[in-house]
Motif scaffolding. Sequence first.
Motif, mmCIF file in Angstrom:
data_model
loop_
_atom_site.group_PDB
_atom_site.id
_atom_site.type_symbol
_atom_site.label_atom_id
_atom_site.label_comp_id
_atom_site.label_asym_id
_atom_site.label_seq_id
_atom_site.Cartn_x
_atom_site.Cartn_y
_atom_site.Cartn_z
ATOM 1 N N VAL A 275 0.831 -1.209 0.000
ATOM 2 C CA VAL A 275 0.000 0.000 0.000
ATOM 3 C C VAL A 275 0.862 1.254 0.000
ATOM 4 N N ALA A 276 1.884 1.271 0.845
ATOM 5 C CA ALA A 276 2.744 2.448 0.971
ATOM 6 C C ALA A 276 4.017 2.059 1.700
ATOM 7 N N ASN A 277 5.034 2.884 1.550
ATOM 8 C CA ASN A 277 6.257 2.717 2.335
ATOM 9 C C ASN A 277 6.922 4.068 2.457
ATOM 10 N N GLY A 278 7.804 4.181 3.426
ATOM 11 C CA GLY A 278 8.473 5.453 3.634
ATOM 12 C C GLY A 278 9.532 5.349 4.710
ATOM 13 N N THR A 279 10.085 6.491 5.068
ATOM 14 C CA THR A 279 11.119 6.571 6.100
ATOM 15 C C THR A 279 10.782 7.715 7.042
ATOM 16 N N ALA A 280 10.888 7.446 8.322
ATOM 17 C CA ALA A 280 10.701 8.489 9.337
ATOM 18 C C ALA A 280 11.749 8.284 10.418
ATOM 19 N N ALA A 281 12.421 9.343 10.795
ATOM 20 C CA ALA A 281 13.452 9.287 11.837
ATOM 21 C C ALA A 281 14.478 8.193 11.547
ATOM 22 N N ASP A 282 14.850 8.059 10.257
ATOM 23 C CA ASP A 282 15.868 7.101 9.807
ATOM 24 C C ASP A 282 15.440 5.651 9.937
ATOM 25 N N VAL A 283 14.153 5.393 10.018
ATOM 26 C CA VAL A 283 13.620 4.023 10.109
ATOM 27 C C VAL A 283 12.635 3.807 8.961
ATOM 28 N N LEU A 284 12.794 2.696 8.250
ATOM 29 C CA LEU A 284 11.885 2.370 7.165
ATOM 30 C C LEU A 284 10.611 1.728 7.694
ATOM 31 N N TRP A 285 9.476 2.067 7.058
ATOM 32 C CA TRP A 285 8.199 1.447 7.396
ATOM 33 C C TRP A 285 7.497 1.036 6.110
ATOM 34 N N MET A 286 6.594 0.079 6.231
ATOM 35 C CA MET A 286 5.877 -0.441 5.072
ATOM 36 C C MET A 286 4.463 -0.820 5.486
ATOM 37 N N VAL A 287 3.498 -0.501 4.631
ATOM 38 C CA VAL A 287 2.102 -0.862 4.856
ATOM 39 C C VAL A 287 1.678 -1.824 3.746
ATOM 40 N N THR A 288 1.141 -2.976 4.124
ATOM 41 C CA THR A 288 0.646 -3.950 3.156
ATOM 42 C C THR A 288 -0.746 -4.408 3.570
ATOM 43 N N ASP A 289 -1.500 -4.876 2.602
ATOM 44 C CA ASP A 289 -2.826 -5.445 2.868
ATOM 45 C C ASP A 289 -2.828 -6.927 2.503
ATOM 46 N N GLY A 290 -3.528 -7.710 3.298
ATOM 47 C CA GLY A 290 -3.652 -9.139 3.030
ATOM 48 C C GLY A 290 -4.905 -9.701 3.674
ATOM 49 N N ILE A 291 -5.231 -10.915 3.283
ATOM 50 C CA ILE A 291 -6.382 -11.618 3.846
ATOM 51 C C ILE A 291 -5.923 -12.600 4.916
ATOM 52 N N ALA A 292 -6.558 -12.565 6.060
ATOM 53 C CA ALA A 292 -6.323 -13.551 7.114
ATOM 54 C C ALA A 292 -7.679 -14.134 7.506
ATOM 55 N N TYR A 293 -7.681 -14.953 8.556
ATOM 56 C CA TYR A 293 -8.915 -15.589 9.024
ATOM 57 C C TYR A 293 -9.011 -15.443 10.532
ATOM 58 N N LYS A 294 -10.199 -15.498 11.041
ATOM 59 C CA LYS A 294 -10.409 -15.321 12.479
ATOM 60 C C LYS A 294 -9.561 -16.286 13.281
ATOM 61 N N SER A 295 -9.405 -17.524 12.771
ATOM 62 C CA SER A 295 -8.636 -18.529 13.496
ATOM 63 C C SER A 295 -7.151 -18.212 13.565
ATOM 64 N N ASP A 296 -6.684 -17.217 12.769
ATOM 65 C CA ASP A 296 -5.284 -16.803 12.849
ATOM 66 C C ASP A 296 -4.985 -16.028 14.124
ATOM 67 N N PHE A 297 -6.025 -15.612 14.829
ATOM 68 C CA PHE A 297 -5.822 -14.763 16.004
ATOM 69 C C PHE A 297 -6.583 -15.253 17.231
ATOM 70 N N GLU A 298 -7.059 -16.504 17.198
ATOM 71 C CA GLU A 298 -7.771 -17.056 18.339
ATOM 72 C C GLU A 298 -7.565 -18.559 18.374
ATOM 73 N N LYS A 299 -8.006 -19.186 19.443
ATOM 74 C CA LYS A 299 -7.841 -20.630 19.586
ATOM 75 C C LYS A 299 -8.553 -21.351 18.442
ATOM 76 N N SER A 300 -7.907 -22.410 17.949
ATOM 77 C CA SER A 300 -8.461 -23.162 16.833
ATOM 78 C C SER A 300 -8.109 -24.624 17.002
ATOM 79 N N GLY A 301 -9.016 -25.506 16.604
ATOM 80 C CA GLY A 301 -8.776 -26.938 16.749
ATOM 81 C C GLY A 301 -7.873 -27.520 15.694
ATOM 82 N N SER A 302 -7.542 -26.736 14.662
ATOM 83 C CA SER A 302 -6.724 -27.250 13.569
ATOM 84 C C SER A 302 -5.697 -26.216 13.166
ATOM 85 N N MET A 303 -4.561 -26.684 12.635
ATOM 86 C CA MET A 303 -3.546 -25.778 12.124
ATOM 87 C C MET A 303 -3.984 -25.149 10.810
#
Length: 506
Positions: free
Chosen positions: A103-131
Amino acid sequence: EFLRVANGVLLAGYVNDKNGDNSVRVASRKNEDLAREMGVSLDDVGGDSTMIKPLFHKFPSVQSVAREDFRQVSKKGAELAQLSGAIYQDVIPNVHKLGHAIVANGTAADVLWMVTDGIAYKSDFEKSGSMSKAKGDDPVLIRYITIRGFDATDENVDRERLLNKICSSEPVPLSDQFEGLMVHKGLLEVAQALYKDIIPYIDLTAPTHKIVLTGHSIGGALSNLLLFLLATDRGNIFVQDKVQRVFTFGSPPIAIVNDGETELESHGNGEDSISYDCPILEAIGLPSDMVYGYVQPWDPIIRFFSRIDPLYPLIGDLGADGFTLYASGPPRTLRPITRAILVAWEKWPTFRDDYRGVMDQNFRSTGVQHLLMPDQGRYLTDRLLSVNVNAFPVDEVLRVSSAELYEALEEAFPLDVFSISLVPTAIRSFIHHFFPAYSEGFEAYMAKEDKKDVDRDDGSEIEGGTEQKNIVDREIEAVTSIQTKKSATIEFADQAARWVSGGGGK
């Protein structure tokens, strides 16, 4: 001590078994062979139970990652390790490999940053019975904000100015809103500059669009500070609704709560005392699992600014000339090398005098931490026989509380002021902090675990069945071939050398 550690690891492993008892495991053939090489008799423990306790038996919070947490801890953690490394080199192909759009990238205070978009799933951030993604698992649009760590090869930023910020570690209040929460002064100033650049990309997201912050080394520390600043600016309710999680890799601590609390200890209190509470996050009204940290145990940078910091003598143990490091104690093999470097650094005297009094801190880690462990044989040879400088493939991921992280490392992976001044240990320390030690080791581990999951479920619970198993097999073969090629090892060592010397990188 040698027999206690060797017998404990070979017979009982790293932690108590999943039932939480202290029953001794039957040693595998691999461990029996290793024991013979080390001259350790697995049968000769003399009935002494102290000889067969797991490595981390003193630390109740050190536990294997439960199967229901595996997807959010290990699988998502491995993905974010790839992303936090992608910002260093070959950005576009590495980001696209993860299925992200830049989406974007840049530098602030001599540090690089990057913004990206992607698709994840609810189970990526909570308990799940399967990998693996389950049927009906809701997709979530994620905006990933990645902060790069210090890169000595980048001539487009003022590296010396950034180094001065990193070393300006005196604690200052985060905000009047959060009494007692003190943070790293220099990195807070960097984070404030980053925040001004990044906040528009948070504000422009849709209501259901979630945020994940990530970074390696000081990039992870700055990700934590960005989380703190967002809570200060928008409130902790906004943060809990908008931010899914922060993932950090090899990041130094940058905060402490000064509320008169005593040093957090939970050794020997039994399983009932296990707690993963994080006083730092609780001070700003956020849950302790809002931050997941990942640690290569021989990495010295994760010890920076803590009570077990082995690198403070770089400016804290100087000879009368102001250049000779490690002045106390016996001769160290790094002494003439580091002295030559410092003599050639024109601004060293100013740097030395400015920061000698402020780098000795007692910051604590933030969130829930995870140790990326080698196989037991590699651990024992590294710890008890000889130093292997190469980064190891991850064999197991262990969860540990922020309260017990440094105590556990101090006991199981000792890295003191003297040992790190010896060349093999110093080289190992650098390589184990370099970002491929996190991304590549984690990637191979997940390929192996994916195969186990396919075999366990026999294709019945995973979309694609046999074809999915074939895909996993091919991924494992590809990762293994990369790691075993001598040329790949040489290339990695060459990159590491260019990075530490400030030469041209990719």
